[in-house]
Structure formats: structure tokens, C-alpha cells
Design a protein around this motif. Structure first.
Motif: not given
Length: 889
Positions: A484-499, A844-856
Motif C-alpha cells: 500500500p505504501q508503494l501505490g498498490f491499491s488493494y483493500t485490507p481484506n485483499q491484503l489479508f488474502w495475499l498473506a 488465522i490471517p483470514k479470521s483477522y480480516g473477516t472479524a474486522t470486516a464484520m465487527t470492526g
């Protein structure tokens, strides 16, 4: 119908060839259906260019990967039924397209449609069985002409779309292919050798045995050069012609058609020539002319200024359009000849393994058609020269030509003169030096005089290979923070998918890698699996230099990093064979613990190498950070991948020449598959998911989670410490388990992990405020230490459990046999539970992203971890740790 197993009649041969060619033509037409209806789908469903590109590429990928399995099934069950059922399955998937209203459903249908592309290897195995060796080249050339199905789709599908719409077009394709599937099963005859094969069922080990021969992989490279390059150029040429020569879409399409359509007829000619003058000679012509053509095509337009006697002379060199068309047609002609020649080799060298060997060769060639176009685009971005695609092809073709020539010269006198089968590069495969025919680690005298020294050498070569595998597997944990710092316009959930995706693919590969060492040998598999890491490293290094790289490409690269994750299963299984029972815990703890250091080494070295151009200009120019603490500073993010390339090469060579295969460690998949009936295999999978799954999941998600919870902190400075302490704690876990018992250590370790997660919850910020990074960091360090100890203790439990189980089943009088069976089963279990546990790196990374997306908040995911660790404690106590437990260890 039944064929004459002794000598098929000419009419039977013609019927088999005709039906197979027609079926393959229709399958190939279906395989490319998205190239036409994709345009209308994009308009009606509002797909982006990236989504459309992934939709068109998905069938190519599945059609390539499925060829190995389909080839094995054809050898086992016969081409008549496999081909027919394959067409019915593909027909159902095309029919599914007519109901598609979402992109996800389209992708699911595309996965099934890709099976139609896998029909090639089914037909190759089926057709070759009907013909004698002298006629197989011609027959397979005629069958291969079925790739004209792509041209049929190009001509027929547009008219159908105008008349019936894309749903009606898909319905027509599904109906025709389904009818052909039924007709094939009714009209086609059984393979001539079907009756013999049915009486003598071969094991999977026997079917896969030729894949350990280097010759198979040389043939695969040939097909990558011919079929892969052909498919890639057919897709790439219109874009190339429009941008380099300024042609319109219609004119560019006509030139591309001139390149692709005649290939069907030329492939028939390649088969005929292979029968008459030999496939080897045809391959020499194919690769030789291919090298000349790609060399000329790779020359970019260049302006020259030369200081002459009478002043400066200026001139230019460039390949004009007529010359380009001539060269590309010559190249296409010889590539088509080569496609037929490659498959002429297979029934000659492997007459009883055409399906398995042809499946691998076809899979590699198909993957060339998938990966090369994507790589062409990346090279354009990096090199900035349109001709870079031909430069890459030149390198690949020359490599194949040199390998072929070297292999032939070294073997032609030995193999052809004596009429015996050999192996490629025999000086690398002499079994006397590399294979240990006698291996008795439980014999104290043998162990002291010889065994310990050999085991230590194999262990200390295995460790750096495994370390590199973990480094490549975890590379996205660093990249996702920087992108994200280098101009790749990916959402947080997309980044968690890559991880998370590397863990998903790595875990899946571990299931297969678990059984590879007894089939292929630990030395060969370690070297080959380590060398495979070059593919994701080289490709990632190119892709991350361009912020406009499609997200779909990044997803593919994340999946390819799973190669590193798969290596753990085979590495641990291999080392377990070398050591006596009393030392397995320590040995495997060292192998896994120091191997796990790869995660920490990656997270330590990665931020350092991307901060400076340590690899020089050859690695490419840096990107400029656009935001964050390093805004305005250059970042060589590609170095995070490129830095491992020379180390991978060295480690693979060291494994090839320095490690050993154990003859007694050979076993078939059927022998190892008994573990699926063992209750403790599944129980230990659950426990190891709690230890190693947590380790790799926390390592993959910790940097990004820290960055999101505490934005003012740069997590890349500290991220390496967690995997470091976790990896260093693993040998300690093995040693403690050797002394105190694995079950006792594991039980209390899960209690510590539950407490650690509670501590993380205590120090989390609420609504973006409060919290303590120091407390958060310390609690995660506790978790990492606990995962390391638990990894060592659970792995120590497995050999003890299975040895005791086998000893009880066979009795004390068969103690040696119990050890052999226990070693075989525990090795397979160690690999399998590592595969299941690796899914923790995804969840585990996906659960972080899902929990954040659903509950903040990430808290719901952490509460789930606590309940899971409590379930692990209960299982450990009941089955292994309590008094009178069923399997104390």
C-alpha cells in the motif's frame, strides 16, 4: 464393444482415432469458449479487465494441472470411460454457465470447463494403445490436430451469440459435448490392453515410478517450449502486432489466425516425420530453428551511430512487418512439428506409463500456455521492450536444446547400442553412492561406526533447504505491509488474502508431499522441491516492481509460494527415517526448528534488503514510497524475492550431491495410506493444528495485524522476533518431550497459549484508541514461544504413539517388523499432520480480516482461538496424558 487385444483390426484403429480426434476437437472448442462469450459476459455482468483475464485463464490452468491425474486414471481405468465421463462432466459445467449470475459462479464453472483441456492426455493414452510403435507418431499427430477446435470456436461462437445470446451459445456447446460423451462410451472400443491391465492392476507407486526419471522432465521442457510457447504466442500476437506495428484489431487477428490455424495440419506432418525420420531429429530441427527465429525476433529496433573515415555513419536495424510475419509463421510451423515429436517419444520410452508420463508432460506444457503470457506482460513493464517476450523464449529454447544434446551424447552409445533403458545424466544418478542399501539406526554398533555421521550430514543439508522453503513461504508477510505504501491499491481484506493464500496452497501441497519421500527418495525430492522455489521468487521480483500489476497475478504468485510450505512435510518425513527412536525428537526438532527460522530470517533480512539496492542494477529500479513513515524514500521491494535466488541454487545442488536415499524407506502410496484408518493420525492433526498452525498463522498475520492496530508503529522492525523465538523454542520442545514425555509438555503448553491470547485481548486498542503495543508485543512473544515448544513436543509424540501401537499389534516377537511399520506410518503421519496444520496459516490471517470486516474488531477471532486451545487441552489429557490413557506418550 471389445477390441482384439492381440492385433486390432484397421477398422478398429480408424474408429478409435476418428472418435478420439472428433471428441478432442469438441473439447478444445469448449476449452476456449470464454475467449468469445467473455466479451459479452464482461458487458452484462460489469466485469473488470482483471476479472475477465482471470476468467479466461482459469480453464487453461485447470486443464493443465488436471492432466497428470487424468493420465493416471486413463492408465488404470481405460480411455473409453475416462474420456466419455470427462466430456459429460465438462458438459455439465458449461451448462452451469447458463445459470451464472455472479462472478464466483462463473469461476466455479470455468474450473470445471478446464477439464476439457485435460482431455488431450486421455486421448494420447487411448490412441497410442491402438497403434504399433512405427505408426504412433502419425496417429498422435492426427489426434493432436483436434486443437483446431479453438478456430471452430472463433468462427462459430460469434454467430451463435448473435442468434442465441451467450446463454444460448453455452447451452449449444453443452448439448453437443454431452452428446459426444455418450456417443464415445457407446461407440468406442476398450483399449487393446484393457483386459490385461484389468487383471494386473498396478499400484500408484508403479504408475508414478517413471516420474523420478530426469528424462520425463526433459520431455516436459520440450513441451513447454513447443505447446506452451505456441499457446502463449497465439494469445499474445494480436496485442503485439497492434502495439509494435500499429495494425488494427482485424488485421492483427488475421495474422494471429495465420499463425494458429495451420498448426493442426502441421502437427499431423510432425507425427508423420517423427515416424519416418525419428522424433529426435524432428526435435533438433524444432529447437534449432526455434532458437534462430526467436533470436531474430528478439532484436529490438535499434539506431546506430558509427564514427567512420568520412564522418559519422548512422543506420538502423529493425524487423519489419513482412519479415516478422515470415519469421512467426516459420516459428509456428516448427513448434507444431515439435509438439507431435514430443508425444512420439512417450509411448516409445514409457509404453506402459503413457498416461502418467504424458500427463506430466502435458501439464507442464499447458502451464507454459498459462504462465508465459502473464510473464510477457511483466517483462514489458520491467524491460520496457516489446521484444522481451521473444528474448525469454530464446533462453528457454536454447536451454532445452543444450539439455537435449548433452543427454543424447552421453547416452546414445550406452543406451541405443545395447538396446537398454537408461536414465538421463547417469553420472548424477549412480545409486551406489547415493542410495543406502543397509540402514539400521537402532543397531548401536552400526549407528556409532557409520550411521550417526551420515544422518548428521543429511540433517545439516536438510536444514538450510527447509529454511529457504519457509522464507519463500512467508515472503508475503513482508510484502503486504509495503505494497500500500508503494501505490498498490488493494483493500485490507485483499491484503489479508495475499498473506493467507500461501498457507492455503502450502497446506494442500503438504498432503501430496507427505508421501513423496518413500516414492521418489529423500535426496531427489529435497533437491527438486527446493529448486521449484525459483519460480515464485523470480516472478514475484518482476511483478512487485509495477503498481499496476493485476491483483489476479498477485493471487497466483501467493499460491505459488505454497511450494515452500509443502517442503516441510517431505523434509520431516525424510529426516525421521535417519534417526533411532530415542533421538527422533531432537533431530526433528532441530530440522523443523532451525528450518522454521526461515520465517524469522525473511522478516529480518527482507526489510533490510528492500531499503537499499544491495543487488545492483540487475535487480531493477526502486519504487518511491508514497505514504507512511518512509514517504519519498526509494524502496527496492523486488529484493525481498531476488535475494533468495542464488541461495536456492546452492542449496538444491548441495542436496542433490550431498544427501542420501534410504532403500528400506521405499513404500507405495497404498502402504502409507493405512494412516487414514488410524484414529491417532486425526487426533494429532488437531493438536498440531493448534501448535504449528498457530505458529505459521501468527507469523503470516502479525505484521499486518500490528500495523492495523497500531498505525504509528513500523511492525517490520520487530516482526522477525516472533518467528525467531518460536523457531528456537522448537528444539527445546523436542528435548523436553524426550525427557518429560510429549503429552505432558503439550498439555501445559496449550494452557500457556490460551493465557497468551487472553493477554493479547487485554492490550488491544478499543475503537482505535488506547491499548499498549508493548503489552501486545510481549503477549505475542509468549504465544510464539509456546507454539515452538508445542511443535517440538507434538512431533515427538507421533513416533512413540505409532511404535507402541504397532508393537502391541504385532507382539514383542516381531519387534523389528514393528519398527519398520512404525517408521513408515509415523513418517507419513508427520507429513500429513503438517499438511493439516499448515491450514492454520490461512485461517488465522483470514479470521483477522473477516472479524474486522464484520465487527470492526479482531477480538472475535481471538476468542475463537481460546476455545480451540481449550479443546486441544481436553484431547491431550484424555487420550495421552491422564492415568490409564489409551495411548500414553
Amino acid at each position: 464393444m471389445k477390441a482384439d487385444t492381440a492385433s486390432p483390426r484397421r477398422s478398429q484403429q480408424r474408429r478409435a482415432l476418428g472418435l478420439s480426434t472428433l471428441a478432442f476437437t469438441l473439447c478444445f472448442a469448449v476449452w476456449t469458449i470464454f475467449s468469445i462469450i467473455g466479451v459479452r459476459l464482461k458487458q452484462e455482468l460489469g466485469l473488470s479487465d482483471t476479472q475477465l483475464g482471470l476468467l479466461m485463464a482459469t480453464p487453461v490452468l485447470t486443464g493443465s494441472v488436471s492432466r497428470l491425474v487424468l493420465g493416471i486414471w486413463t492408465d488404470r481405468f481405460g480411455g473409453r470411460w475416462v474420456f466419455g465421463l470427462l466430456m459429460l462432466t465438462s458438459s455439465a459445467c458449461v451448462y452451469l454457465v447458463t445459470f451464472a449470475t455472479t462472478y464466483a459462479l462463473l469461476l466455479l464453472a470455468a474450473l470445471g470447463i478446464g477439464l476439457a483441456g485435460g482431455s488431450f492426455i486421455v486421448g494420447v493414452s487411448y490412441v497410442s494403445a491402438w497403434y504399433e510403435r512405427a505408426q504412433q507418431g502419425t496417429a498422435l499427430g492426427i489426434f493432436g490436430a483436434g486443437n483446431v477446435g479453438a478456430a471452430i470456436t472463433s468462427f462459430v461462437a460469434p454467430s451463435l451469440m448473435v442468434a442465441l445470446g451467450w446463454q444460448g451459445t453455452a447451452l449449444v456447446y453443452a448439448t453437443v459435448l454431452g452428446a459426444m460423451g455418450v456417443a464415445f462410451m457407446v461407440l468406442a472400443g476398450n483399449d487393446p490392453m484393457r483386459a490385461v491391465q484389468a487383471q494386473k492392476r498396478t499400484t500408484l507407486k508403479v504408475q508414478l515410478a517413471p516420474l523420478a526419471d530426469l528424462r520425463v522432465w526433459r520431455f516436459s521442457l520440450y513441451y513447454f517450449c513447443t505447446f506452451g510457447s505456441f499457446v502463449a504466442l497465439a494469445m499474445w500476437l494480436p496485442l503485439y502486432l497492434m502495439n509494435v506495428y500499429g495494425l488494427g484489431l482485424t488485421a492483427a487477428g488475421m495474422v494471429a489466425t495465420l499463425f494458429s490455424v495451420p498448426a493442426a495440419l502441421f502437427r499431423i506432418l510432425g507425427g508423420v516425420l517423427s515416424d519416418r525420420i525419428g522424433a529426435r531429429r524432428v526435435m533438433y530441427w524444432t529447437l534449432g530453428v526455434g532458437a534462430i527465429c526467436t533470436f531474430l525476433l528478439s532484436y529490438p529496433p535499434t539506431q546506430y551511430s558509427v564514427s567512420g573515415v568520412h564522418g559519422t555513419l548512422e543506420f538502423s536495424l529493425a524487423v519489419n512487418l513482412p519479415v516478422f510475419i515470415l519469421l512467426i509463421l516459420v516459428l509456428g510451423f516448427f513448434l507444431s512439428l515439435g509438439m507431435a515429436a514430443v508425444f512420439k517419444h512417450i509411448p516409445v520410452y514409457y509404453p506402459t506409463h503413457v498416461g502418467a508420463v504424458g500427463g506430466v508432460v502435458g501439464m507442464v506444457g499447458g502451464l507454459g500456455g498459462f504462465f508465459l503470457p502473464l510473464t510477457f506482460g511483466m517483462l514489458n513493464d520491467v524491460v520496457g521492450i516489446w521484444q522481451s517476450c521473444f528474448m525469454l523464449m530464446l533462453i528457454i529454447i536454447v536451454a532445452a536444446l543444450l539439455w537435449m544434446h548433452l543427454a543424447i551424447r552421453r547416452q546414445e552409445r550406452r543406451e541405443w547400442a545395447t538396446n537398454t533403458r537408461g536414465v538421463d545424466l547417469p553420472e548424477l544418478l549412480r545409486s551406489g553412492h547415493f542410495v543406502l542399501d543397509e540402514w539400521h539406526p537402532e543397531d548401536e554398533t552400526f549407528w556409532r561406526q557409520r550411521g550417526a555421521r551420515i544422518a548428521r550430514r543429511n540433517l545439516w543439508i536438510s536444514i538450510p533447504n527447509l529454511l529457504l522453503a519457509f522464507a519463500v513461504w512467508s515472503i508475503w508477510s513482508i510484502l503486504v505491509v509495503r505494497l500500500p505504501q508503494l501505490g498498490f491499491s488493494y483493500t485490507p481484506n485483499q491484503l489479508f488474502w495475499l498473506a493467507a493464500l500461501p498457507s492455503l496452497s502450502g497446506a494442500t501441497l503438504r498432503i501430496f508431499y507427505s508421501f513423496m519421500v518413500p516414492i521418489f527418495g529423500g535426496r531427489r525430492w529435497t533437491a527438486i522441491s527446493t529448486a521449484s522455489l525459483l519460480l515464485p521468487c523470480l516472478w514475484i521480483g518482476v511483478a512487485v516492481q509495477h503498481p499496476n500489476t493485476p491483483y489476479s497475478v498477485m493471487l497466483i504468485l501467493a499460491l505459488l509460494c505454497g511450494f515452500g510450505g509443502g517442503n516441510f512435510a517431505s523434509s520431516m518425513a525424510n529426516i525421521s527415517f535417519f534417526y533411532p527412536q530415542a533421538q527422533k525428537g531432537t533431530a526433528m526438532g532441530l530440522n523443523a526448528g532451525l528450518g522454521n527460522l526461515g520465517v524469522s530470517v525473511l522478516q529480518l533480512i527482507g526489510p533490510l534488503v528492500i531499503a537499499a539496492g544491495v543487488l545492483g542494477p540487475a535487480a531493477g529500479e526502486p519504487l518511491i514510497a508514497r505514504q507512511g513513515a518512509y514517504a519519498g524514500e526509494p524502496v527496492w521491494i523486488q529484493n525481498a524475492a531476488f535475494v533468495w535466488v542464488p541461495l536456492i541454487v546452492i542449496a538444491a545442488i548441495a542436496a542433490w550431491f550431498g544427501m542420501n536415499d534410504i532403500a528400506s524407506a521405499k513404500s507405495s502410496f497404498r502402504d502409507q495410506a493405512v494412516i487414514f484408518k488410524r484414529l491417532h493420525n486425526w487426533l494429532m492433526s488437531w493438536l498440531y493444528l493448534g501448535t504449528f498452525g498457530s505458529f505459521i498463522g501468527f507469523a503470516a498475520g502479525f505484521p499486518l495485524l500490528s500495523n492495523m492496530q497500531f498505525p504509528d508503529i513500523d511492525p517490520t522492525r520487530y516482526a522477525f522476533l516472533g518467528p525467531l523465538v518460536g523457531a528456537l523454542a522448537r528444539p527445546l520442545g523436542g528435548m523436553l518431550a524426550d525427557r518429560l514425555g510429549g503429552a505432558r509438555v503439550t498439555l501445559w503448553n496449550f494452557a500457556l497459549m490460551a493465557v497468551g491470547v487472553m493477554g493479547v485481548l487485554l492490550f488491544l486498542p478499543e475503537h482505535g484508541e488506547g491499548g499498549s503495543f508493548v503489552g501486545f508485543f510481549v503477549m505475542f512473544m509468549v504465544l510464539f514461544v509456546a507454539t515452538g515448544i508445542g511443535n517440538g513436543s507434538t512431533y515427538r509424540m507421533v513416533p512413540v504413539i505409532f511404535f507402541n501401537q504397532r508393537r502391541q499389534a504385532l507382539g514383542e516377537e516381531h519387534l523389528d517388523e514393528a519398527r519398520v511399520q512404525a517408521n513408515r506410518e509415523s513418517a507419513a503421519v508427520l507429513g500429513f499432520i503438517s499438511a493439516i496444520a499448515a491450514y492454520g496459516g490461512f485461517f488465522i490471517p483470514k479470521s483477522y480480516g473477516t472479524a474486522t470486516a464484520m465487527t470492526g474488531s479482531v477480538a472475535p477471532a481471538l476468542y475463537g482461538f481460546i476455545f480451540f486451545y481449550l479443546s486441544c487441552m481436553a484431547l491431550t489429557w484424555w487420550y495421552y496424558a491422564r492415568r490409564n490413557a489409551p495411548a500414553p506418550c
